[in-house]
Design a protein around this motif. Structure first.
Motif, PDB file in Angstrom:
ATOM      1  N   THR A 142      84.433  12.833  78.155  1.00  0.00           N
ATOM      2  CA  THR A 142      85.231  14.049  77.933  1.00  0.00           C
ATOM      3  C   THR A 142      85.419  14.824  79.232  1.00  0.00           C
ATOM      4  O   THR A 142      86.540  15.242  79.567  1.00  0.00           O
ATOM      5  CB  THR A 142      84.551  14.955  76.881  1.00  0.00           C
ATOM      6  N   ILE A 143      84.334  15.013  79.976  1.00  0.00           N
ATOM      7  CA  ILE A 143      84.407  15.741  81.254  1.00  0.00           C
ATOM      8  C   ILE A 143      85.288  14.995  82.245  1.00  0.00           C
ATOM      9  O   ILE A 143      86.117  15.599  82.954  1.00  0.00           O
ATOM     10  CB  ILE A 143      82.993  15.956  81.841  1.00  0.00           C
ATOM     11  N   TYR A 144      85.149  13.672  82.294  1.00  0.00           N
ATOM     12  CA  TYR A 144      85.962  12.852  83.200  1.00  0.00           C
ATOM     13  C   TYR A 144      87.452  12.993  82.869  1.00  0.00           C
ATOM     14  O   TYR A 144      88.280  13.225  83.765  1.00  0.00           O
ATOM     15  CB  TYR A 144      85.539  11.396  83.083  1.00  0.00           C
ATOM     16  N   LEU A 145      87.801  12.895  81.587  1.00  0.00           N
ATOM     17  CA  LEU A 145      89.206  12.971  81.171  1.00  0.00           C
ATOM     18  C   LEU A 145      89.789  14.362  81.443  1.00  0.00           C
ATOM     19  O   LEU A 145      90.947  14.484  81.877  1.00  0.00           O
ATOM     20  CB  LEU A 145      89.330  12.631  79.680  1.00  0.00           C
ATOM     21  N   ILE A 146      88.992  15.398  81.195  1.00  0.00           N
ATOM     22  CA  ILE A 146      89.462  16.763  81.462  1.00  0.00           C
ATOM     23  C   ILE A 146      89.732  16.955  82.954  1.00  0.00           C
ATOM     24  O   ILE A 146      90.752  17.538  83.355  1.00  0.00           O
ATOM     25  CB  ILE A 146      88.435  17.798  80.958  1.00  0.00           C
ATOM     26  N   ASN A 147      88.826  16.449  83.785  1.00  0.00           N
ATOM     27  CA  ASN A 147      88.988  16.594  85.235  1.00  0.00           C
ATOM     28  C   ASN A 147      90.200  15.817  85.756  1.00  0.00           C
ATOM     29  O   ASN A 147      90.918  16.298  86.649  1.00  0.00           O
ATOM     30  CB  ASN A 147      87.716  16.132  85.960  1.00  0.00           C
ATOM     31  N   VAL A 148      90.408  14.619  85.224  1.00  0.00           N
ATOM     32  CA  VAL A 148      91.594  13.833  85.599  1.00  0.00           C
ATOM     33  C   VAL A 148      92.859  14.584  85.202  1.00  0.00           C
ATOM     34  O   VAL A 148      93.827  14.668  85.976  1.00  0.00           O
ATOM     35  CB  VAL A 148      91.563  12.438  84.930  1.00  0.00           C
ATOM     36  N   PHE A 149      92.838  15.143  84.008  1.00  0.00           N
ATOM     37  CA  PHE A 149      93.990  15.907  83.508  1.00  0.00           C
ATOM     38  C   PHE A 149      94.259  17.110  84.417  1.00  0.00           C
ATOM     39  O   PHE A 149      95.420  17.367  84.805  1.00  0.00           O
ATOM     40  CB  PHE A 149      93.706  16.366  82.074  1.00  0.00           C
ATOM     41  N   ILE A 150      93.204  17.855  84.775  1.00  0.00           N
ATOM     42  CA  ILE A 150      93.353  19.032  85.655  1.00  0.00           C
ATOM     43  C   ILE A 150      93.897  18.620  87.020  1.00  0.00           C
ATOM     44  O   ILE A 150      94.771  19.291  87.587  1.00  0.00           O
ATOM     45  CB  ILE A 150      91.999  19.759  85.814  1.00  0.00           C
ATOM     46  N   PHE A 151      93.390  17.501  87.538  1.00  0.00           N
ATOM     47  CA  PHE A 151      93.836  17.024  88.862  1.00  0.00           C
ATOM     48  C   PHE A 151      95.339  16.724  88.866  1.00  0.00           C
ATOM     49  O   PHE A 151      96.066  17.162  89.771  1.00  0.00           O
ATOM     50  CB  PHE A 151      93.047  15.776  89.241  1.00  0.00           C
ATOM     51  N   PHE A 152      95.799  16.005  87.870  1.00  0.00           N
ATOM     52  CA  PHE A 152      97.223  15.629  87.840  1.00  0.00           C
ATOM     53  C   PHE A 152      98.127  16.824  87.535  1.00  0.00           C
ATOM     54  O   PHE A 152      99.247  16.904  88.049  1.00  0.00           O
ATOM     55  CB  PHE A 152      97.458  14.508  86.828  1.00  0.00           C
TER      56      PHE A 152
ATOM     57  N   SER B  51      86.553  22.961  89.045  1.00  0.00           N
ATOM     58  CA  SER B  51      86.633  22.830  87.582  1.00  0.00           C
ATOM     59  C   SER B  51      85.434  22.072  87.013  1.00  0.00           C
ATOM     60  O   SER B  51      84.974  22.371  85.901  1.00  0.00           O
ATOM     61  CB  SER B  51      87.921  22.104  87.190  1.00  0.00           C
ATOM     62  N   ILE B  52      84.946  21.099  87.776  1.00  0.00           N
ATOM     63  CA  ILE B  52      83.793  20.313  87.331  1.00  0.00           C
ATOM     64  C   ILE B  52      82.597  21.225  87.040  1.00  0.00           C
ATOM     65  O   ILE B  52      81.945  21.121  85.999  1.00  0.00           O
ATOM     66  CB  ILE B  52      83.406  19.247  88.380  1.00  0.00           C
ATOM     67  N   PHE B  53      82.325  22.149  87.964  1.00  0.00           N
ATOM     68  CA  PHE B  53      81.193  23.072  87.803  1.00  0.00           C
ATOM     69  C   PHE B  53      81.395  23.992  86.602  1.00  0.00           C
ATOM     70  O   PHE B  53      80.470  24.240  85.821  1.00  0.00           O
ATOM     71  CB  PHE B  53      80.998  23.910  89.072  1.00  0.00           C
ATOM     72  N   ILE B  54      82.619  24.493  86.446  1.00  0.00           N
ATOM     73  CA  ILE B  54      82.915  25.415  85.341  1.00  0.00           C
ATOM     74  C   ILE B  54      82.795  24.705  84.002  1.00  0.00           C
ATOM     75  O   ILE B  54      82.159  25.200  83.063  1.00  0.00           O
ATOM     76  CB  ILE B  54      84.326  26.020  85.499  1.00  0.00           C
ATOM     77  N   ILE B  55      83.399  23.509  83.916  1.00  0.00           N
ATOM     78  CA  ILE B  55      83.397  22.764  82.654  1.00  0.00           C
ATOM     79  C   ILE B  55      81.987  22.336  82.261  1.00  0.00           C
ATOM     80  O   ILE B  55      81.579  22.460  81.099  1.00  0.00           O
ATOM     81  CB  ILE B  55      84.330  21.533  82.756  1.00  0.00           C
ATOM     82  N   GLU B  56      81.221  21.841  83.234  1.00  0.00           N
ATOM     83  CA  GLU B  56      79.866  21.370  82.932  1.00  0.00           C
ATOM     84  C   GLU B  56      78.936  22.518  82.524  1.00  0.00           C
ATOM     85  O   GLU B  56      77.984  22.307  81.787  1.00  0.00           O
ATOM     86  CB  GLU B  56      79.287  20.624  84.133  1.00  0.00           C
TER      87      GLU B  56
END
Length: 254
Positions: A66-76, A95-100
């Motif tokens: 879930t975290i990986y997919l969210i980060n990929v989505f944010i990046f693109f 975003s990684i720090f905020i989401i985690e």
């Protein structure tokens, strides 16, 4: 009190009740009782009953994906907005720090355990099961979000469980479903957590006052030993009742 202790007490309680009230008990009833004896702890994400519906390793894997997919989505999305690779990378990194910090393992377990019961409730409704099956599932879907040892450990929860199981019993003709299910659920409260130091709010949500005859505290050699002694006492009581029943039967025959 540990989950396996609750389970053992629940099973012993229904066996004792079946002997006292002359109600036949089956393997199905015993399995059912083992489940309902740990069901109140569905409000604890790391409990045995929660683990039955969603393994910790599975939820940890889902969290990573879930975290990986969210980060990929944010990046693109950020690339789409500003066309700057380095800025997009920085945004994603932050975003990684905020989401985690927000999307932790416990929160995700609660979400997915609730979704399991919600989906089950809707599926039962769609295949034309009576509404009481769905209501029971939807009630369980709320348990993960409750404060530990709050509503699920109250008298009102026992009453609701009995009412819903009784309706399901009448629909399915499963004999004594409500009797054994309610006794094993209640055993978790009255023969288990009521004896813990922290106690339980029996009248929740009317009152937050906790009742306790407490000396149990989960963990530690002494408390584990006390739990074993408690189980031995209950087992002795069951054996004594069986012997009593056997003697009465022999007197009747004679």
């Amino acid at each position: 009190m540990r989950g396996k202790t609750h389970c053992t007490i629940g099973v012993l309680s229904v066996i004792e009740a079946s002997l006292l009230f002359n109600i036949p008990i089956s393997i199905f009833n015993i399995i059912l009782s083992a489940f309902f004896s740990i069901l109140p702890d569905l409000d604890e994400s790391n409990s045995i009953v929660s683990e039955m519906f969603l393994k910790k390793n599975t939820s940890k894997f889902i969290l990573k994906i879930t975290i990986y997919l969210i980060n990929v989505f944010i990046f693109f999305i950020s690339l789409k907005i500003n066309d700057n690779f380095y800025l997009s990378s920085l945004i994603t990194f932050i975003s990684i720090f905020i989401i985690e910090s927000k999307l932790n393992h416990t929160f995700l377990r609660k979400v997915f355990i609730s979704l399991i019961f919600i989906l089950l409730g809707f599926c039962l409704y769609l295949v034309n099961f009576k509404i009481y099956f769905s209501i029971f599932c939807f009630m369980l879907a709320t348990f993960p979000w409750l404060k530990h040892r709050s509503f699920s450990h109250s008298i009102f929860a026992i009453i609701i469980v009995y009412f819903l199981l009784k309706q399901i019993e009448l629909i399915t003709n499963i004999l004594n479903l409500s009797f054994f299910g309610t006794i094993s659920y209640a055993s978790h409260i009255f023969l288990g957590d009521l004896f813990t130091r922290s106690g339980i709010p029996l009248l929740y949500p009317i009152s937050d006052k906790k009742f306790s005859f407490g000396f149990f505290k989960v963990g530690g050699f002494l408390n584990n030993a006390i739990e074993i002694i408690f189980i031995i006492i209950l087992t002795t009581l069951v054996v004594f009742t069986i012997i009593n029943k056997f003697n009465l039967l022999n007197l009747t025959i004679l």
